[in-house]
Design an enzyme around this catalytic site. Structure first.
Site, mmCIF file in Angstrom:
data_model
loop_
_atom_site.group_PDB
_atom_site.id
_atom_site.type_symbol
_atom_site.label_atom_id
_atom_site.label_comp_id
_atom_site.label_asym_id
_atom_site.label_seq_id
_atom_site.Cartn_x
_atom_site.Cartn_y
_atom_site.Cartn_z
ATOM 1 N N LYS A 84 11.014 -24.165 -16.092
ATOM 2 C CA LYS A 84 10.798 -24.065 -14.647
ATOM 3 C C LYS A 84 11.509 -22.828 -14.103
ATOM 4 O O LYS A 84 12.665 -22.554 -14.453
ATOM 5 C CB LYS A 84 11.317 -25.337 -13.968
ATOM 6 C CG LYS A 84 10.991 -25.415 -12.486
ATOM 7 C CD LYS A 84 11.335 -26.784 -11.917
ATOM 8 C CE LYS A 84 10.945 -26.868 -10.439
ATOM 9 N NZ LYS A 84 11.202 -28.214 -9.882
ATOM 10 N N SER A 158 7.600 -29.647 -7.058
ATOM 11 C CA SER A 158 7.786 -28.230 -7.290
ATOM 12 C C SER A 158 7.624 -27.827 -8.759
ATOM 13 O O SER A 158 7.560 -26.635 -9.071
ATOM 14 C CB SER A 158 9.166 -27.795 -6.788
ATOM 15 O OG SER A 158 10.204 -28.478 -7.483
ATOM 16 N N SER A 182 9.601 -33.842 -7.266
ATOM 17 C CA SER A 182 9.132 -32.632 -7.933
ATOM 18 C C SER A 182 8.833 -32.774 -9.414
ATOM 19 O O SER A 182 8.199 -31.886 -10.002
ATOM 20 C CB SER A 182 10.154 -31.504 -7.739
ATOM 21 O OG SER A 182 10.173 -31.081 -6.396
#
Length: 474
Positions: A84, A158, A182
């Site tokens: 990420k 996210s 997320s």
């Protein structure tokens, strides 16, 4: 890409690990298959935003040499992974989705440190919203990530780049983070698995507020067992985190098989009436209830009173945002998107009594949920209140006729659970008539991460929804 390579990119991480260890497959072959897959499908999806192919090839060669030499191998040895883009990676560009933070760190975050130590091969970074704020992945540097099941739809966020990369066969495992959903929302949107672990299960370092429990880091994959495999590598104690749990990560490498006969399952399509949900989402939760009934569970419609969870989440999150972005906002008042500025400003307006009240409500909520799980083993809920929405909008402004006040409102089915501190798993639960994925959220008692994984694994085996691949993307 050959048919063989295409199939290889959709095999489970556990199967790939077995093939590597028995030398039926080399790490270099596995890497090249995934790099070819990325080259073919990523231009349409925009899930992987930084690629380090040459560095990955060197690591794959070293991984093969270790296998040939009979060296001790980590649990993720030879498996490709992309991290990420809010997780700092030493020597690899980390943008955080913002020009204000775009750069090359000189050290790894703890979760990356553990993934590398476990033998995984870093191939790049996955797309995020600006500073991971919001559950729709777009930012001013790389643009939006598209849902592999419908390129006109959001992949969630996210950890949206991670979920989309998994769903489209670009990587077999992925790391993410979760404050308000997320790890779970993008998993639901992309037909993959995302676990929000108990706070401290995956220790976080560095962290400005190391005692905080709202934000966690955790694993994603296409199956529950693969998710548990990654968790086994990143969980466990570390002295740099004061809330790190002592239980070693190796526990999560154990088989997940479990007979669910007699399991006490509570369920609610709307969190006890607290949230509006689209009919297709409610239908997926109802369908999941039928599966658990068929598995021999004792199922009742019930939900703990989560009334305090809203104030707890909004107050503590605003405080987090002021710590994280307050000084940056002062230096660059026009450099942050409006939603981040508003949340940081809300945090700045908080008083000591405001935060103290939130912490007291947090305690009340914990004990009420604890009491609830004395009567039930797991709670089934919607992950997201909506199905994947148009990639061109910032967030849904209305759900089932109810207006959403801001960009957080539509995520309440996930973030209210964040406030409880309970482990929560998003597992594929089916598809809408139009072919859009929908997940179900499996919530467990405090620190019962392994049990939640077991329940999710049984549901997954009974349904097989994860096997349905995106069509039309190669």
């Amino acid at each position: 890409m050959t048919t063989t390579d295409h199939d290889l990119c959709f095999r489970s991480a556990l199967e790939l690990s077995r093939l590597l260890r028995t030398r039926e497959l080399s790490a270099r072959e596995l890497l090249e298959a995934h790099l070819a897959r990325i080259e073919r499908v990523n231009p349409d999806i925009n899930a992987i935003v930084t690629l380090v192919a040459d560095r990955a090839r060197e690591a794959a060669e070293e991984a093969d040499e270790r296998i040939v030499a009979g060296a001790e191998l980590g649990p993720l040895h030879g498996l490709p992974i992309a991290h990420k883009d809010t997780h700092n990676t030493a020597g690899i560009r980390t943008s955080h989705g913002s020009p204000l933070a775009d750069g090359v760190p000189d050290r790894d975050d703890l979760i990356i440190e553990r993934i590398r130590a476990a033998g995984a091969i870093t191939i790049g970074k996955t797309n995020v919203p600006e500073f991971a704020a919001g559950s729709h992945t777009f930012n001013p540097i790389f643009g939006a990530t598209h849902n592999p099941y419908d390129l006109g739809r959001s992949a969630g966020g996210s950890s949206g780049g991670a979920a989309a990369a998994l769903a489209s066969g670009m990587i077999p495992i992925a790391d993410g983070s979760d404050t308000g959903g997320s790890l779970r929302n993008p998993a639901s949107f992309c037909n993959v698995v995302g676990l929000r672990p108990s706070p401290g299960r995956v220790p976080v370092w560095p962290a400005a507020t190391a005692w905080g429990t709202l934000g966690v880091k955790g694993p994603m994959a296409r199956t529950v067992a693969d998710t548990a495999l990654l968790l086994s590598a990143v969980a466990g104690p570390d002295p740099r985190s004061p809330i790190a749990l002592e239980e070693p990560g190796a526990r999560f490498a154990r088989p997940l098989d479990r007979d669910l006969t007699g399991l006490r399952v509570a369920w609610s399509p709307d969190l006890g009436g607290l949230v509006p949900v689209e009919p297709e989402v409610a239908a997926a939760v109802t369908s999941a209830v039928e599966v658990f009934t068929d598995l021999g569970c004792v199922v009742e419609r019930a939900c703990p009173d989560l009334t305090e969870a809203e104030e707890v989440f909004r107050t503590l999150r605003a405080s987090m945002f002021e710590v994280a972005f307050g000084a940056l906002m002062d230096r660059h008042p026009d450099g942050l998107k409006r939603a981040i500025r508003e949340n940081a400003e809300a945090g700045r307006k908080l008083t000591g009594p405001d935060v103290a009240r939130a912490e007291m409500l947090h305690t009340t909520l914990y004990h009420r949920v604890r009491d609830f799980f004395d009567r039930y083993d797991v709670l089934l809920l919607p992950v997201s209140q909506v199905v994947p929405f148009d990639v061109g909008i910032e967030y849904p402004t209305e759900i089932a006729g109810v207006a959403m006040d801001d960009y957080l409102d539509w995520m309440r089915s996930a973030y209210l659970i964040s406030s409880t501190g309970s482990p929560a798993l998003s597992v594929p639960a089916g598809f809408t008539p139009g072919g859009l994925p929908v997940g179900v959220q499996i919530v467990g008692p405090h620190r019962a991460d392994f049990a939640v994984l077991q329940v999710g694994h049984a549901f997954e085996r009974a349904t097989g929804h994860w096997r349905r691949r995106p069509a039309g993307i190669g």
